[in-house]
Each structure stands twice: as structure tokens, then as C-alpha cells.
Enzyme design. Structure first.
Site, short mmCIF file in Angstrom:
data_model
loop_
_atom_site.label_atom_id
_atom_site.label_comp_id
_atom_site.label_asym_id
_atom_site.label_seq_id
_atom_site.Cartn_x
_atom_site.Cartn_y
_atom_site.Cartn_z
N GLU A 178 44.04 40.37 45.77
CA GLU A 178 44.98 41.49 45.72
C GLU A 178 46.43 40.99 45.77
OE1 GLU A 178 46.67 44.77 48.80
OE2 GLU A 178 44.62 44.05 49.12
N ASP A 199 48.92 41.71 42.66
CA ASP A 199 50.13 42.50 42.87
C ASP A 199 51.33 41.85 42.19
OD1 ASP A 199 51.80 44.54 44.40
OD2 ASP A 199 52.59 42.68 45.22
N ASP A 241 44.24 48.90 45.90
CA ASP A 241 44.15 47.48 46.26
C ASP A 241 43.09 46.77 45.42
OD1 ASP A 241 46.08 47.95 48.16
OD2 ASP A 241 44.70 47.93 49.87
N GLU A 300 44.38 45.84 41.96
CA GLU A 300 45.19 44.61 42.04
C GLU A 300 44.31 43.38 42.21
OE1 GLU A 300 49.41 46.30 43.81
OE2 GLU A 300 47.90 45.58 45.23
#
EC number: 3.1.26.3
Length: 226
Positions: free
Chosen positions: A41, A45, A114, A117
């Protein structure tokens, strides 16, 4: 995990993993295993932010940094990612611990966002930056085509405040009414009281700030400003 469900997910993503263990890890919440998706994640991101920033830079050559930042924030915020997750039917693929399953974690926006990502991070490690960039652009094609600079890209709290100030009304008040989950994975529930609305509006998020933004967005919808 059911291979039929996994194959269906990969078709919806538009990508088949060469290393299926990366896909399994991306779908694993920390409540289910010590080998969870938080590192993926973190990677995803940063990749998502870069890809969207690069796309906006080339699509809007005359737009200033402020508007580009607001457009990027709109495209990468949690509820947009959760919308993508629902388009992929991601909830049915998540690996959650018993507590999260019981509390409906497969529907929780923060967990869905989440995981998207984490999938981006997983695709990057499974392939290369060019592949994951094209995949993200495919996922975001409609949203990138529809987005435009301007006040609409200001965050919901800012737009709500400006609306109320413009009508000489008091500023909204935000109250934390519930905090659920452990320190590493909390969900905040906020009540937002707005002049002109008979009842407080409710927002939830993985931080107080995100919950306040979600509540402000609901208030704007009730005021028919969305």
C-alpha cells in the site's frame, strides 16, 4: 482463496499476476496475517500519486499548481479509490481477520481504498513502471476525461465553509461521536452540524480529517451543491 473469484478479479483489473503470491498479499489485511498488504500500500500510494500528477501535467499545460493539486487530491482520495474497488467487486476477494469480517470490513471504504493502493504496488513489483502506469490510466480514463480545474476541486470542507460564509451563516461544527478499531486501523465517525439542515450529517474515515471531509461532502449533497 477461490480461484474462480481471483480470475474474475484479474479480468476486471485488466491484469494477470505472474507471481500470484503478490496478489494474495495485496488482498490481505493486517487483521488476517503477519504477511499483510501495508508495505505494498505504501508503494502503491506513491506510484498512484506520480501517475496521476504526470497525467494532469500533460493534459492541462496552462493550469497552475494549485488547481492541479486539487484535481490530483480528488482523483486519489479514499472515496474515489473505494469507488474503483467496488467496480472491481474487490470486497469479495479480501482476506480479513475474524473481527474485521464480523464488523463488515469488506465494505469499509478505508480498507477498500488501501487495497487498491496495495494492488498498484503489487502490479509494479510483478511487472514494471510502464505497465502499472498504463493500467492506472485505464482505470482512471473516464475520471480523467471528466475532471476539470476550478472551485469544484476544492476539498469538501473548504467548499462548505465558503458556501456558509457567502450566505452569512455560522461555520459548521464537527464532533467525533465514535472511534472504532485498534490504533493501527481506526475508523472515525463524525457528526457535522450545519445551519439550514435539521439533523447532523454523518461521515466516516480512517482519520478524523478524512471523516470530517466525508461529512462535509454529505452536507454539500444535502444542500444540493454537489
Amino acid at each position: 482463496m477461490n480461484p474462480i473469484v481471483i480470475n474474475r478479479l484479474q479480468r476486471k483489473l485488466g491484469y494477470t499476476f505472474n507471481h500470484q503470491e503478490l496478489l494474495q498479499q495485496a488482498l490481505t489485511h493486517r487483521s488476517a496475517s503477519s504477511k499483510h498488504n501495508e508495505r505494498l500500500e505504501f508503494l502503491g500510494d506513491s506510484i498512484l500519486s506520480f501517475v496521476i500528477a504526470n497525467a494532469l501535467y500533460h493534459r492541462f499545460p496552462r493550469v497552475d499548481e494549485g488547481d492541479m493539486s486539487r484535481m490530483r487530491a480528488t482523483l486519489v482520495r479514499g472515496n474515489t479509490l473505494a469507488e474503483l474497488a467496488r467496480e472491481f467487486d474487490l470486497g469479495e476477494c479480501l482476506r480479513l481477520g475474524p473481527g474485521e469480517l464480523k464488523s463488515g470490513g469488506f465494505r469499509r471504504e478505508s480498507i477498500l481504498a488501501d487495497t487498491v493502493e496495495a494492488l498498484i504496488g503489487g502490479v509494479f513489483l510483478d511487472s514494471n513502471i510502464q505497465t502499472v502506469e498504463q493500467l492506472i490510466l485505464n482505470w482512471y480514463k473516464t475520471r480523467l476525461d471528466e475532471i476539470s480545474p476550478g472551485d469544484k476541486q476544492k476539498d469538501p470542507k473548504t467548499r462548505l465553509q465558503e458556501y456558509l460564509q457567502g450566505h452569512h451563516l455560522p461555520l459548521p461544527s464537527y464532533l467525533v461521536v465514535q472511534v472504532r478499531g485498534e490504533a493501527h486501523d481506526q475508523e472515525f465517525t463524525i457528526h457535522c452540524q450545519v445551519s439550514g439542515l435539521s439533523e447532523p450529517v454523518v461521515g466516516t474515515g480512517s482519520s478524523r480529517r478524512k471523516a470530517e471531509q466525508a461529512a462535509a461532502e454529505q452536507a454539500l449533497k444535502k444542500l444540493e451543491l454537489e
